[in-house]
Scaffold this active site. Structure first.
Site, mmCIF file in Angstrom:
data_model
loop_
_atom_site.group_PDB
_atom_site.id
_atom_site.type_symbol
_atom_site.label_atom_id
_atom_site.label_comp_id
_atom_site.label_asym_id
_atom_site.label_seq_id
_atom_site.Cartn_x
_atom_site.Cartn_y
_atom_site.Cartn_z
ATOM 1 N N HIS A 241 -6.454 -7.285 -0.518
ATOM 2 C CA HIS A 241 -6.858 -5.434 -0.370
ATOM 3 C C HIS A 241 -6.542 -4.996 -2.462
ATOM 4 C CE1 HIS A 241 -7.006 -6.699 3.635
ATOM 5 N NE2 HIS A 241 -8.034 -6.231 3.227
ATOM 6 N N HIS B 243 1.137 -1.441 -0.056
ATOM 7 C CA HIS B 243 0.105 -0.164 -0.107
ATOM 8 C C HIS B 243 0.656 0.670 0.119
ATOM 9 C CE1 HIS B 243 -3.468 -2.402 -0.199
ATOM 10 N NE2 HIS B 243 -2.982 -2.750 1.796
ATOM 11 N N ASP C 280 -3.090 -10.589 -2.159
ATOM 12 C CA ASP C 280 -3.292 -9.945 -1.315
ATOM 13 C C ASP C 280 -5.070 -9.782 -1.479
ATOM 14 O OD1 ASP C 280 -2.214 -8.117 1.205
ATOM 15 O OD2 ASP C 280 -3.882 -7.347 1.446
ATOM 16 N N ASP D 174 -4.274 -12.855 3.106
ATOM 17 C CA ASP D 174 -5.750 -12.243 4.336
ATOM 18 C C ASP D 174 -7.371 -12.479 3.345
ATOM 19 O OD1 ASP D 174 -5.076 -10.080 2.294
ATOM 20 O OD2 ASP D 174 -4.531 -9.278 3.703
HETATM 21 ZN ZN ZN Z 1 -4.760 -7.465 2.355
#
Ligand code: ZN
Length: 364
Positions: A175, A136, A173, A261
């Site tokens: 996200h 991120h 991931d 995740d």
């Molecule tokens: Zn994540």
């Protein structure tokens, strides 16, 4: 098969502090990024005997020169200064403790070490279990537990050392891999693909329409899957989007931003993958790497917040990566696999179909 593994005790020392909510009427709890979600991976690998069969590779700390190939001098100075002052938030939800500057440089350096180990032929493939995560972080902003862009830092160093030109980064991931997307958005030498829960984090980030620009036009693919996507949707995405895009691009190395995740137990997302999903995706990526780039594959850890279930997903990945059968079965797998809606659903297929149309834009 020589499969490398990178872990360093100092990653467990990294301190993210408390989960912070803007109200005094909330009993503080530890932040969701804990040392347990990483240490328990390492411990399960040791307990099952898998760790004995891996090549332990010691991580080398990244230098400031490495950091500055990706980050602004202001960002690096801010992280160093907060570390020296005793810790704090280095951006938006990227807390560090005292003296963490060394650990964030070690985490970025571990990913760079991992890429080098594969590119130099010291190992066939590798898993880098580093902390904190990186996908991120952008050049000037830390966020979402990510302080430095570990993967962009590692790729830019490998390219500077002329070990690598064309590389594909696949982010599974849950996200969006916004930092990696940003780093290479107009870069013709790096294909970036992210499968994620639509709009989960960063909020609204990672739509289908973000498809690269300039020299990188067509070389960023987002697959924003609906919440509730499971085994069927993930394997369909591999078949129809990820593998064809990798074949169209023909990278010299495949890097995976390996957040764990998207599993069904994760507290920060709403997907339904289980250990066999990760095993199967790893098998597919290994085959693609063998066909495209001499098997060169580097998995670099990102998120994953279920201390109970992340280790079983990691064990499946490591068994597949290293071609080992530990004989230890994920005790929850049959139950999760039998849940209804694990198979591909029509509204998931719609999104995957739209992403598959983008593959035609991928070019060498
Ligand atoms: Zn994540």
């Amino acid at each position: 098969m020589r499969t490398g593994f990178i872990w360093d005790e100092r990653f467990a020392w990294f301190h993210t502090g408390l989960d912070r909510r803007p109200t005094p009427l909330y009993q503080p709890v530890p932040a969701l990024d804990t040392r347990e979600t990483k240490e328990r991976i390492r411990e399960l690998l040791v307990a099952t005997g898998v760790a004995d069969k891996l090549v332990s590779v010691p991580p080398v700390m990244a230098t400031e020169e490495d950091l500055l190939r990706f980050h602004t001098p202001e960002h690096v100075a801010k992280v160093r200064s907060i570390s020296e002052r005793g810790g704090g938030d280095t951006g938006e939800g990227a807390w560090i403790g005292p003296n963490s500057y060394a650990i964030v440089k070690l985490s970025a350096g571990a990913v760079a070490t991992g890429l080098s180990a594969v590119l130099d032929g010291n190992v066939d493939n590798i898993y880098v279990l580093s902390r904190p995560a990186g996908h991120h972080a952008t050049s000037n902003l830390a966020r979402g537990f990510c302080v430095l862009g570990n993967i962009p830092i590692a790729i830019l160093r490998a390219q500077a050392e002329k070990k690598l030109r064309r590389v594909a980064v696949f982010d599974w991931d849950v996200h969006h891999g916004n930092g990696t997307q940003d780093a290479f958005y107009s870069n013709r030498d790096v294909l970036t693909i992210s499968i994620h829960q639509a709009g989960n984090y960063p909020p609204g980030s990672g739509p289908l329409e973000d498809n690269g620009e300039g020299d990188g036009l067509g070389l960023n693919i987002n697959v924003p899957l609906p919440p509730g996507s499971g085994h069927g949707a993930y394997l369909e995405t591999m078949d129809r989007v990820v593998l064809p895009a990798l074949h169209a691009f023909q990278p010299e190395l495949i890097v995976v931003a390996s957040g764990l995740d998207a599993n069904v137990m994760d507290p920060l997302a709403r997907m339904m993958c289980y250990s066999e999903t990760y095993r199967e995706m790893t098998r597919m990526l290994k085959r693609a790497a063998r066909e495209l780039c001499g098997g060169r594959l580097a998995l670099c850890h990102e998120g994953g917040y279920s201390a109970v279930y992340v280790p079983w997903c990691a064990l499946a990945i490591m068994e597949e990566l290293a071609e080992i059968k530990s004989g230890f079965k994920d005790p929850s797998m049959d139950r999760f696999a039998a849940w209804p809606y694990q198979e591909l659903q029509p509204h998931q297929a719609d999104v995957i179909g739209k992403a598959a149309e983008l593959v035609a834009r991928v070019r060498i």
